[in-house]
Design an enzyme around this catalytic site. Structure first.
Site, short mmCIF file in Angstrom:
data_model
loop_
_atom_site.label_atom_id
_atom_site.label_comp_id
_atom_site.label_asym_id
_atom_site.label_seq_id
_atom_site.Cartn_x
_atom_site.Cartn_y
_atom_site.Cartn_z
N GLU A 114 0.84 -1.19 0.00
CA GLU A 114 0.00 0.00 0.00
C GLU A 114 0.88 1.24 0.00
O GLU A 114 1.82 1.36 0.79
CB GLU A 114 -0.91 -0.01 1.22
CG GLU A 114 -1.62 1.30 1.54
CD GLU A 114 -2.47 1.81 0.39
OE1 GLU A 114 -2.47 3.06 0.18
OE2 GLU A 114 -3.11 1.01 -0.31
N ARG A 172 -19.88 16.32 -2.82
CA ARG A 172 -20.15 15.31 -1.80
C ARG A 172 -20.17 15.94 -0.42
O ARG A 172 -19.42 16.89 -0.15
CB ARG A 172 -19.07 14.22 -1.83
CG ARG A 172 -19.00 13.43 -3.12
CD ARG A 172 -17.87 12.41 -3.05
NE ARG A 172 -17.69 11.67 -4.28
CZ ARG A 172 -18.17 10.45 -4.51
NH1 ARG A 172 -18.86 9.84 -3.58
NH2 ARG A 172 -17.96 9.85 -5.66
#
Length: 437
Positions: free
Chosen positions: A36, A205
């Site tokens: 990651e 959003r």
């Protein structure tokens, strides 16, 4: 500990990558590493929804209880609202033109909480943080045909199978396509699939605590019901998450003539509430009242991929947004990544899949998942156009509503178990065919 039959490197720790890691962790003879780029697993965005098909996969992975505990409500097969569609682009009260109801309804989660469930089920030693992949080398580096991974921090690692879960801007997809064209003589037009394209759509959003949408006299309908407020070239989707304590709102505005262009600027940034309110000025009161409650909206450019002709090259495969990044209009992006992960884990974990038979297993994964995911990618774009009266039926609401509902027919076309059996059958058939050569 016995030597694993092969080593899988998963690059990207989002929903797709972690679902794959959890799925593969059930097979002790497969070694897993999750790389990651960030310093921890995290998700941006607020809401994620899944349909019955994806819920069944979560149950098959043994995660039903944990996900049920964090859903908007405990999922069950009773008929529920998928979305309540209203025509809302007028100052007077709007009206419903279609109610989409299905078993389970749409099952909603807070995205960060969703990811946390997956993280909690990872083996303790598989995650490696701060590992941003820059390139990979498929040349043999030893007697074993390893893949050599190169990271931005100067470190390297090796694996037998590389899975690109690195999102819509995937580095792995870029190299896969460039290698196919420049090293293998593939069609140069495939290079157009490297960069995402802008849908022409902007999404505002925001999250609203439920108590802000209640008064002494009434409760806003979106607290209980997933809503789709529709208008010309704009729509607003809203639904409850976090056991009903928060409402997730996504307000979209589209310039259809800009579809397929490149978005100039950061894909995600903060914006003022006034910009959002001005964009939806003149919409029905319950929309404006809801948008007034968003204190710090963010502004997102909604992009997608051109449908890819393949997801696999050699021992490198794509999964999730790296393979089929799509618009959010069918609430299917996370679900399609989860389905990728389930099918891939099942074919890799099967006892007949070994290092030498990986090519056949990967071909079966691609054969099952590519047609479905590309179908949903296209259908999601079509659905977004319908919500904004820009599809073939325009604002013929009597015909438009049922057609919107038909867009989800893929959810019930097959079951995850049927897709699993199809993939395993194809893998075995390909192995048998290869053995005859």
């Amino acid at each position: 500990m016995a030597t694993p039959k092969f080593r899988v490197a998963i690059c990207g720790g989002g929903i797709g990558g972690l679902t794959l890691a959890v799925g593969l962790s059930r097979y002790p003879d497969i070694h897993i590493d999750v790389y990651e780029a960030a310093g921890q697993f995290k998700e941006i965005g607020a809401g994620v929804m899944v349909w019955e098909r994806t819920w069944k996969i979560l149950e098959l992975l043994g995660l039903g209880k944990e996900f049920g505990d964090i859903a908007h409500a405990q999922p069950n097969r009773s008929l529920g609202v998928g979305f309540d569609y209203r025509k809302s682009d007028q100052p007077q009260e709007g009206f419903r033109f279609y109610l989409y109801q299905v078993p389970y309804g749409c099952i909603r989660f807070h995205r960060a909480q969703f990811l946390d469930v997956l993280v909690d089920h990872l083996p303790s030693d598989v995650a490696h943080f701060g590992k941003r992949l820059t390139s990979y080398d498929t040349s043999a580096t030893s007697t074993r045909p390893e893949i050599l991974l190169h990271f931005a921090d100067g470190s390297n690692a090796t694996c037998d199978l590389l899975i690109g879960c690195d999102g819509i801007k995937s580095v792995i997809r870029k190299q896969m396509l460039e290698d196919h064209v420049h090293k293998s003589g593939g069609d140069p037009t495939l290079l157009k699939h490297i960069e995402p394209i802008w849908s022409g759509r902007i999404a505002y959003r925001g999250l609203i605590p439920t108590n802000r949408l209640k008064t002494d006299n009434k409760e806003h309908r979106t607290i209980q019901t997933p809503m789709m407020y529709c208008g010309k070239s704009k729509h607003v989707v809203s639904y409850g998450i976090s056991r009903g304590s928060i409402v997730n709102v996504v307000a979209m505005a589209t310039q259809p003539h800009l579809y397929g262009t490149t978005y100039d600027g950061p894909w995600v940034k903060e914006c003022g509430r006034d910009e959002l309110l001005e964009c939806f000025a003149g919409w029905e009161p319950e929309v404006e009242e809801m948008l007034q409650c968003i204190e710090k909206p963010t502004k997102w450019a909604i992009c997608e991929l051109r449908p890819l002709p393949f997801y696999v090259q050699g021992r490198v495969a794509l999964l999730g947004d790296a393979a089929h990044g799509m618009t959010p209009h069918q609430g299917a992006g996370a679900g399609q990544a989860i389905e990728d992960a389930y099918i891939l884990a099942e074919v890799l974990g099967h006892p007949s899949t070994t290092l030498s038979t990986l090519p056949q297993a990967l071909a079966a994964y691609e054969a099952v998942r590519l047609p479905m995911a590309n179908h949903v990618l296209r259908g999601s774009r079509e659905s977004g156009n319908m919500y904004e009266f820009n599809g073939p039926l325009g604002d013929d609401l009597a015909r438009l509503g049922p057609q919107i509902g038909k867009q989800w027919d893929w959810v019930w076309k097959t079951t995850p178990l049927e897709e699993r059996e199809k993939a395993l059958r194809l893998s075995m058939q390909r192995r048998a065919s290869t053995a005859k050569l």
